[in-house]
Design a protein around this motif. Sequence first.
Motif, PDB file in Angstrom:
ATOM      1  N   ARG A 104       6.601  -5.502 -13.572  1.00  0.00           N
ATOM      2  CA  ARG A 104       5.493  -4.553 -13.557  1.00  0.00           C
ATOM      3  C   ARG A 104       5.239  -4.104 -14.987  1.00  0.00           C
ATOM      4  O   ARG A 104       6.145  -4.089 -15.817  1.00  0.00           O
ATOM      5  CB  ARG A 104       5.843  -3.339 -12.703  1.00  0.00           C
ATOM      6  N   ARG A 110       6.247   3.877 -10.250  1.00  0.00           N
ATOM      7  CA  ARG A 110       6.790   3.220  -9.068  1.00  0.00           C
ATOM      8  C   ARG A 110       5.673   2.566  -8.281  1.00  0.00           C
ATOM      9  O   ARG A 110       4.545   3.052  -8.253  1.00  0.00           O
ATOM     10  CB  ARG A 110       7.490   4.253  -8.181  1.00  0.00           C
ATOM     11  N   PRO A 111       5.969   1.470  -7.584  1.00  0.00           N
ATOM     12  CA  PRO A 111       4.923   0.836  -6.781  1.00  0.00           C
ATOM     13  C   PRO A 111       4.551   1.694  -5.581  1.00  0.00           C
ATOM     14  O   PRO A 111       5.402   2.359  -4.992  1.00  0.00           O
ATOM     15  CB  PRO A 111       5.562  -0.474  -6.312  1.00  0.00           C
ATOM     16  N   THR A 112       3.269   1.683  -5.252  1.00  0.00           N
ATOM     17  CA  THR A 112       2.813   2.406  -4.066  1.00  0.00           C
ATOM     18  C   THR A 112       3.190   1.586  -2.836  1.00  0.00           C
ATOM     19  O   THR A 112       3.686   0.459  -2.947  1.00  0.00           O
ATOM     20  CB  THR A 112       1.287   2.594  -4.094  1.00  0.00           C
ATOM     21  N   LYS A 113       2.924   2.158  -1.661  1.00  0.00           N
ATOM     22  CA  LYS A 113       3.231   1.451  -0.426  1.00  0.00           C
ATOM     23  C   LYS A 113       2.452   0.131  -0.352  1.00  0.00           C
ATOM     24  O   LYS A 113       2.982  -0.900   0.055  1.00  0.00           O
ATOM     25  CB  LYS A 113       2.870   2.350   0.762  1.00  0.00           C
ATOM     26  N   LYS A 114       1.184   0.182  -0.772  1.00  0.00           N
ATOM     27  CA  LYS A 114       0.350  -1.009  -0.764  1.00  0.00           C
ATOM     28  C   LYS A 114       0.894  -2.043  -1.750  1.00  0.00           C
ATOM     29  O   LYS A 114       0.975  -3.246  -1.432  1.00  0.00           O
ATOM     30  CB  LYS A 114      -1.084  -0.635  -1.129  1.00  0.00           C
ATOM     31  N   ASP A 115       1.286  -1.595  -2.963  1.00  0.00           N
ATOM     32  CA  ASP A 115       1.866  -2.507  -3.949  1.00  0.00           C
ATOM     33  C   ASP A 115       3.138  -3.156  -3.408  1.00  0.00           C
ATOM     34  O   ASP A 115       3.372  -4.348  -3.591  1.00  0.00           O
ATOM     35  CB  ASP A 115       2.209  -1.768  -5.248  1.00  0.00           C
ATOM     36  N   ARG A 116       3.962  -2.373  -2.754  1.00  0.00           N
ATOM     37  CA  ARG A 116       5.232  -2.859  -2.205  1.00  0.00           C
ATOM     38  C   ARG A 116       4.985  -3.970  -1.170  1.00  0.00           C
ATOM     39  O   ARG A 116       5.662  -4.982  -1.172  1.00  0.00           O
ATOM     40  CB  ARG A 116       5.978  -1.692  -1.550  1.00  0.00           C
ATOM     41  N   ARG A 117       3.973  -3.758  -0.295  1.00  0.00           N
ATOM     42  CA  ARG A 117       3.644  -4.767   0.709  1.00  0.00           C
ATOM     43  C   ARG A 117       3.158  -6.058   0.048  1.00  0.00           C
ATOM     44  O   ARG A 117       3.523  -7.157   0.468  1.00  0.00           O
ATOM     45  CB  ARG A 117       2.581  -4.249   1.677  1.00  0.00           C
ATOM     46  N   GLU A 118       2.359  -5.945  -0.985  1.00  0.00           N
ATOM     47  CA  GLU A 118       1.855  -7.120  -1.698  1.00  0.00           C
ATOM     48  C   GLU A 118       2.993  -7.880  -2.384  1.00  0.00           C
ATOM     49  O   GLU A 118       3.039  -9.113  -2.373  1.00  0.00           O
ATOM     50  CB  GLU A 118       0.796  -6.714  -2.718  1.00  0.00           C
ATOM     51  N   ILE A 119       3.919  -7.148  -2.965  1.00  0.00           N
ATOM     52  CA  ILE A 119       5.079  -7.776  -3.611  1.00  0.00           C
ATOM     53  C   ILE A 119       5.927  -8.504  -2.574  1.00  0.00           C
ATOM     54  O   ILE A 119       6.355  -9.642  -2.778  1.00  0.00           O
ATOM     55  CB  ILE A 119       5.924  -6.730  -4.370  1.00  0.00           C
ATOM     56  N   ASP A 120       6.166  -7.861  -1.425  1.00  0.00           N
ATOM     57  CA  ASP A 120       6.953  -8.475  -0.364  1.00  0.00           C
ATOM     58  C   ASP A 120       6.267  -9.732   0.183  1.00  0.00           C
ATOM     59  O   ASP A 120       6.921 -10.749   0.423  1.00  0.00           O
ATOM     60  CB  ASP A 120       7.219  -7.489   0.773  1.00  0.00           C
TER      61      ASP A 120
END
Length: 132
Positions: A104, A110-120
């Motif tokens: 990053r 920190r990554p947002t919830k949306k960012d976290r889902r995209e990373i996963d």
Amino acid sequence: MADKLRIDKYLWSIRLFKTRSLATDACKAGRVKKEGTNIKPSHEVKIGEVYQVSKAIEKKIIKVLELLPSRVDAKKAVLAYADLTPPEETAKYKSMFHSPVLTRDKGAGRPTKKDRREIDDLSDSFFDVEEE
């Protein structure tokens, strides 16, 4: 040059295993094979024989060219056997170490919830392997 040599000592002397006891354990566990059959650590090695050695995720097929009675340096050790492992098997093993590194931008927080889902989703799709 030795006349007789045990397989565990040979695998240790050509530097396929770090210790002789690791080579012995691999033989006992059935990870060293000759013509598809498990061999014991006391099996006598003969010049010209071909062995399949599994070491963790790495699989090697070696042909004995010379018997080494003791452990030697790496340059001499590679001359004692011929590596018959197919190139695609070696490439598959080496590709295990080239996984993507997700980074990053500095200061992005920190990554947002949306960012976290995209990373996963990105990492899950990268590690999915197509079965043929």
